[in-house]
Design an enzyme around this catalytic site. Structure first.
Site, short mmCIF file in Angstrom:
data_model
loop_
_atom_site.label_atom_id
_atom_site.label_comp_id
_atom_site.label_asym_id
_atom_site.label_seq_id
_atom_site.Cartn_x
_atom_site.Cartn_y
_atom_site.Cartn_z
N ASN A 9 0.87 -1.18 0.00
CA ASN A 9 0.00 0.00 0.00
C ASN A 9 0.90 1.22 0.00
O ASN A 9 1.48 1.57 1.03
CB ASN A 9 -0.90 -0.02 1.25
CG ASN A 9 -1.74 1.24 1.38
OD1 ASN A 9 -1.77 2.07 0.47
ND2 ASN A 9 -2.40 1.39 2.52
N TRP A 10 1.02 1.84 -1.17
CA TRP A 10 1.96 2.96 -1.29
C TRP A 10 1.43 4.23 -0.64
O TRP A 10 2.15 5.22 -0.53
CB TRP A 10 2.27 3.22 -2.77
CG TRP A 10 3.03 2.11 -3.45
CD1 TRP A 10 3.60 1.01 -2.84
CD2 TRP A 10 3.32 1.98 -4.84
NE1 TRP A 10 4.21 0.21 -3.78
CE2 TRP A 10 4.05 0.79 -5.02
CE3 TRP A 10 3.02 2.74 -5.97
CZ2 TRP A 10 4.50 0.35 -6.28
CZ3 TRP A 10 3.46 2.32 -7.22
CH2 TRP A 10 4.19 1.14 -7.37
N LYS A 11 0.16 4.23 -0.26
CA LYS A 11 -0.48 5.42 0.33
C LYS A 11 -0.24 6.63 -0.59
O LYS A 11 -0.15 6.46 -1.80
CB LYS A 11 0.01 5.64 1.76
CG LYS A 11 -0.16 4.36 2.60
CD LYS A 11 -0.01 4.54 4.07
CE LYS A 11 -0.21 3.20 4.78
NZ LYS A 11 -0.15 3.31 6.24
N HIS A 95 -9.52 1.19 4.97
CA HIS A 95 -8.23 1.38 5.65
C HIS A 95 -8.43 2.30 6.86
O HIS A 95 -9.25 3.23 6.81
CB HIS A 95 -7.21 1.98 4.67
CG HIS A 95 -5.82 1.94 5.23
ND1 HIS A 95 -5.37 2.88 6.13
CD2 HIS A 95 -4.82 1.05 5.06
CE1 HIS A 95 -4.12 2.57 6.47
NE2 HIS A 95 -3.78 1.46 5.84
N GLU A 97 -6.83 4.70 7.86
CA GLU A 97 -6.65 6.13 7.55
C GLU A 97 -7.93 6.71 6.94
O GLU A 97 -8.24 7.88 7.17
CB GLU A 97 -5.41 6.32 6.67
CG GLU A 97 -4.15 6.10 7.49
CD GLU A 97 -2.96 5.52 6.75
OE1 GLU A 97 -2.93 5.55 5.50
OE2 GLU A 97 -2.05 5.00 7.43
N GLU A 167 -5.20 -4.81 10.67
CA GLU A 167 -4.19 -3.78 10.86
C GLU A 167 -4.47 -3.05 12.16
O GLU A 167 -5.29 -2.12 12.19
CB GLU A 167 -4.22 -2.77 9.70
CG GLU A 167 -3.96 -3.37 8.34
CD GLU A 167 -3.38 -2.37 7.36
OE1 GLU A 167 -2.36 -2.69 6.75
OE2 GLU A 167 -3.91 -1.25 7.24
N GLY A 173 2.65 2.48 10.79
CA GLY A 173 3.58 3.59 10.62
C GLY A 173 4.31 3.99 11.90
O GLY A 173 4.92 5.05 11.97
N SER A 212 3.63 -1.98 10.32
CA SER A 212 5.08 -2.02 10.54
C SER A 212 5.71 -3.36 10.19
O SER A 212 6.66 -3.81 10.85
CB SER A 212 5.42 -1.61 11.98
OG SER A 212 4.99 -0.27 12.23
N GLY A 233 2.93 -1.07 4.25
CA GLY A 233 2.97 0.36 3.96
C GLY A 233 4.38 0.81 3.63
O GLY A 233 4.90 0.56 2.54
N GLY A 234 5.02 1.47 4.58
CA GLY A 234 6.33 2.08 4.36
C GLY A 234 7.34 1.17 3.68
O GLY A 234 8.05 1.60 2.76
P1 13P Z 1 3.12 0.52 7.66
O1 13P Z 1 3.63 -0.77 7.08
O2 13P Z 1 3.82 1.72 7.13
O3 13P Z 1 3.03 0.46 9.15
O4 13P Z 1 1.59 0.67 7.13
C1 13P Z 1 0.73 -0.39 7.24
C2 13P Z 1 -0.50 -0.07 6.48
O5 13P Z 1 -1.26 0.80 6.84
C3 13P Z 1 -0.74 -0.83 5.24
O6 13P Z 1 -2.02 -0.58 4.74
#
Ligand code: 13P
Length: 252
Positions: A9-11, A95, A97, A167, A173, A212, A233-234
């Site tokens: 997930n590149w956000k 998600h 977010e 999640e 994050g 994470s 994510g990251g």
């Molecule tokens: P991180 O891997 O950056 O913690 O993000 C997880 C996430 O929200 C994937 O959708």
């Protein structure tokens, strides 16, 4: 046997140039990923370009969100039909977010899930508790509520064409991963809840962990019996790190 899925997930990250370089890196190493299915979820505007680049490769494309509506006067929205037309297989729905920063509730998320499936997309339904909810000991209640909203609107059969991602919001994050045991407990709870409605669907359902995940912790997480891959994510913004996660024992 469930095939694991590792989805990036590149956000809201990247530029045309950085995304081209990231895809070059992922494609250079994808041949070494033996078993896991791999997907990437770019920001909307880059989806067509990414899908064209990935056509004919083993890497699938997903979007990060979808409208609950099919077409019409919904300024700023993107429909499931549009995402399907430009090459998406998956779409992330609910998600944290979206839920926590943009106020999207369980019922709205369920309508997005339904819209995704109407257009032949596979929703990746995200569920997970806030830190204060974990501290209050209501993690299972929260996850059950989020899951039940979809079960009530779409029925358990809909989960035969969907993926769930657990999640925990406090792990996203933050560098603070759930322990494999903490994650496994919630994954087993989700599978059991689905099993109480349909055992076959529960057994086939892929439940990803997100929060994470890195190359250093992926194998421990993916080694748990009810963890079927990850939503990353990251670490998915770095080709080598992402590939190392895709190759982690348990995913590959
Ligand atoms: P991180 O891997 O950056 O913690 O993000 C997880 C996430 O929200 C994937 O959708």
């Amino acid at each position: 046997m469930r095939q694991s899925l590792v989805a990036g997930n590149w956000k809201m990250n990247g530029t045309r140039a950085s995304i081209r370089a990231l895809l070059d890196g992922v494609l250079a190493g994808i041949g070494d990923v033996k078993h896991a299915e791999v997907a990437v979820c770019p920001p909307y505007v880059y989806v067509p370009e990414v899908a064209e680049r990935l056509a004919g490769t083993p890497v699938a494309v997903g979007a990060q969100d979808v409208s609950d509506q099919d077409q019409g006067a919904y300024t700023g929205e993107v429909s499931g039909a549009m995402l399907k037309e430009v090459g998406c297989t998956y779409v992330i729905v609910g998600h944290s977010e979206r839920r926590n920063l943009y106020g999207e509730d369980d019922a709205f998320t369920a309508r997005k899930f339904a819209a995704a499936q109407r257009h032949g997309l596979v929703p990746i339904l995200c569920v997970g508790e806030l830190l204060e909810e974990r501290e209050q000991g209501i993690t299972q209640q929260v996850v059950a509520r989020q899951l039940d909203a979809v079960l009530e609107l779409c029925g358990v059969e809909a989960l035969a064409r969907a993926v769930i991602a657990y999640e925990p919001v406090w792990a996203i994050g933050t560098g603070k991963t759930a322990t494999p045991e903490q994650a496994q407990e919630v994954h087993a709870f989700i599978r059991d809840r689905v099993r109480s409605r349909d055992a076959g669907i529960a057994d086939g359902l892929r439940i990803l962990y997100g929060g994470s995940v890195k190359a250093a912790n992926a194998a421990d997480l993916f080694g748990q019996p009810d963890i079927d891959g990850g939503l990353i994510g990251g670490a998915s913004l770095d080709a080598e790190e992402f590939l190392a996660i895709c190759r982690a024992p348990g995913a590959s």
